[in-house]
Design a protein around this motif. Structure first.
Motif, PDB file in Angstrom:
ATOM      1  N   ILE A  16       2.566   3.893  20.135  1.00  0.00           N
ATOM      2  CA  ILE A  16       4.091   3.609  20.003  1.00  0.00           C
ATOM      3  C   ILE A  16       4.300   2.274  19.597  1.00  0.00           C
ATOM      4  O   ILE A  16       4.850   1.862  18.601  1.00  0.00           O
TER       5      ILE A  16
ATOM      6  N   CYS B 127       7.790  -6.553  24.341  1.00  0.00           N
ATOM      7  CA  CYS B 127       8.975  -5.790  23.590  1.00  0.00           C
ATOM      8  C   CYS B 127      10.376  -6.866  23.399  1.00  0.00           C
ATOM      9  O   CYS B 127      10.993  -6.734  22.666  1.00  0.00           O
TER      10      CYS B 127
ATOM     11  N   LEU C  52      10.832   2.650  24.675  1.00  0.00           N
ATOM     12  CA  LEU C  52       9.313   2.869  24.132  1.00  0.00           C
ATOM     13  C   LEU C  52       8.459   3.532  25.175  1.00  0.00           C
ATOM     14  O   LEU C  52       7.831   4.251  24.815  1.00  0.00           O
ATOM     15  N   TYR C  53       8.553   3.169  26.438  1.00  0.00           N
ATOM     16  CA  TYR C  53       7.795   3.909  27.316  1.00  0.00           C
ATOM     17  C   TYR C  53       8.127   5.389  27.478  1.00  0.00           C
ATOM     18  O   TYR C  53       7.209   6.185  27.503  1.00  0.00           O
TER      19      TYR C  53
ATOM     20  N   SER D  21       9.383   6.905  24.828  1.00  0.00           N
ATOM     21  CA  SER D  21       8.691   7.602  23.736  1.00  0.00           C
ATOM     22  C   SER D  21       7.415   7.993  24.014  1.00  0.00           C
ATOM     23  O   SER D  21       7.027   9.156  23.668  1.00  0.00           O
ATOM     24  N   ALA D  22       6.496   7.265  24.685  1.00  0.00           N
ATOM     25  CA  ALA D  22       5.134   7.596  25.093  1.00  0.00           C
ATOM     26  C   ALA D  22       5.105   8.534  25.949  1.00  0.00           C
ATOM     27  O   ALA D  22       4.040   9.340  26.036  1.00  0.00           O
TER      28      ALA D  22
ATOM     29  N   GLN E  92       3.086   1.905  16.010  1.00  0.00           N
ATOM     30  CA  GLN E  92       4.271   2.320  15.102  1.00  0.00           C
ATOM     31  C   GLN E  92       5.345   1.135  14.979  1.00  0.00           C
ATOM     32  O   GLN E  92       5.742   0.875  13.791  1.00  0.00           O
ATOM     33  N   GLU E  93       5.553   0.551  15.925  1.00  0.00           N
ATOM     34  CA  GLU E  93       6.619  -0.414  15.910  1.00  0.00           C
ATOM     35  C   GLU E  93       6.068  -1.648  15.042  1.00  0.00           C
ATOM     36  O   GLU E  93       6.705  -2.417  14.286  1.00  0.00           O
TER      37      GLU E  93
ATOM     38  N   GLU F  56      -1.248   6.570  24.385  1.00  0.00           N
ATOM     39  CA  GLU F  56       0.121   6.800  24.083  1.00  0.00           C
ATOM     40  C   GLU F  56       0.964   5.602  23.881  1.00  0.00           C
ATOM     41  O   GLU F  56       1.672   5.761  22.847  1.00  0.00           O
ATOM     42  N   LEU F  57       1.300   4.712  24.809  1.00  0.00           N
ATOM     43  CA  LEU F  57       2.053   3.923  24.628  1.00  0.00           C
ATOM     44  C   LEU F  57       1.475   2.785  23.546  1.00  0.00           C
ATOM     45  O   LEU F  57       2.325   2.218  22.669  1.00  0.00           O
TER      46      LEU F  57
END
Length: 102
Positions: free
Chosen positions: A89, A29, A39-40, A42-43, A92-93, A85-86
Motif C-alpha cells: 500500500i 504517513c 492505509l492500515y 486498506s492493507a 502504491q502511495e 501488505e502494508l
C-alpha cells in the motif's frame, strides 16, 4: 539469566521494536499528508482498529516539526516485521507522487 527470563526479554525487545516500526509508519504517513489508520485498514481490512497504531499517533508530530522519514526506511521496517501488505500500500502511495517528490 534462565531460559524463561531470556524468552521474556526477547519478547519485550520485539514489542519495543514493533512499536518503533509502527511509529515510523505513522510519522511517514503524517509527513506525506496520508491517514495512517486508513492505509492500515486498506492493507488489513479484516482487522479491527489497531491499538498500537492509535498509541503511535499520539507520539507523532506535525510534518513541519518532523524529520524526514525516507521511503526506503518505512518500507524496510515494514518488511522486517512481515508487513508486506502494508508495504505494498505504501509503494502504491509512493507511485502516486509526481516524479520530483520521490
Amino acid at each position: 539469566m534462565n531460559n524463561k527470563q531470556l524468552e521474556e526479554q526477547m519478547i519485550e525487545n520485539y514489542k519495543r521494536e514493533e512499536h518503533m516500526m509502527i511509529l515510523v509508519f505513522a510519522q511517514w504517513c503524517i509527513n506525506h499528508d496520508l491517514d495512517p489508520a486508513a492505509l492500515y485498514h486498506s492493507a488489513y481490512p479484516d482487522q479491527p482498529n489497531n491499538e498500537a497504531l492509535q498509541q503511535a499517533l499520539d507520539l507523532t508530530v506535525p510534518k513541519e516539526d518532523a524529520g524526514e522519514v525516507p521511503d526506503e526506511t518505512v518500507l524496510g521496517v515494514l518488511s522486517l516485521f512481515g508487513n508486506e501488505e502494508l508495504a505494498f500500500i505504501i509503494t502504491q502511495e509512493i507511485d502516486k507522487r509526481p516524479r520530483k517528490n520521490r
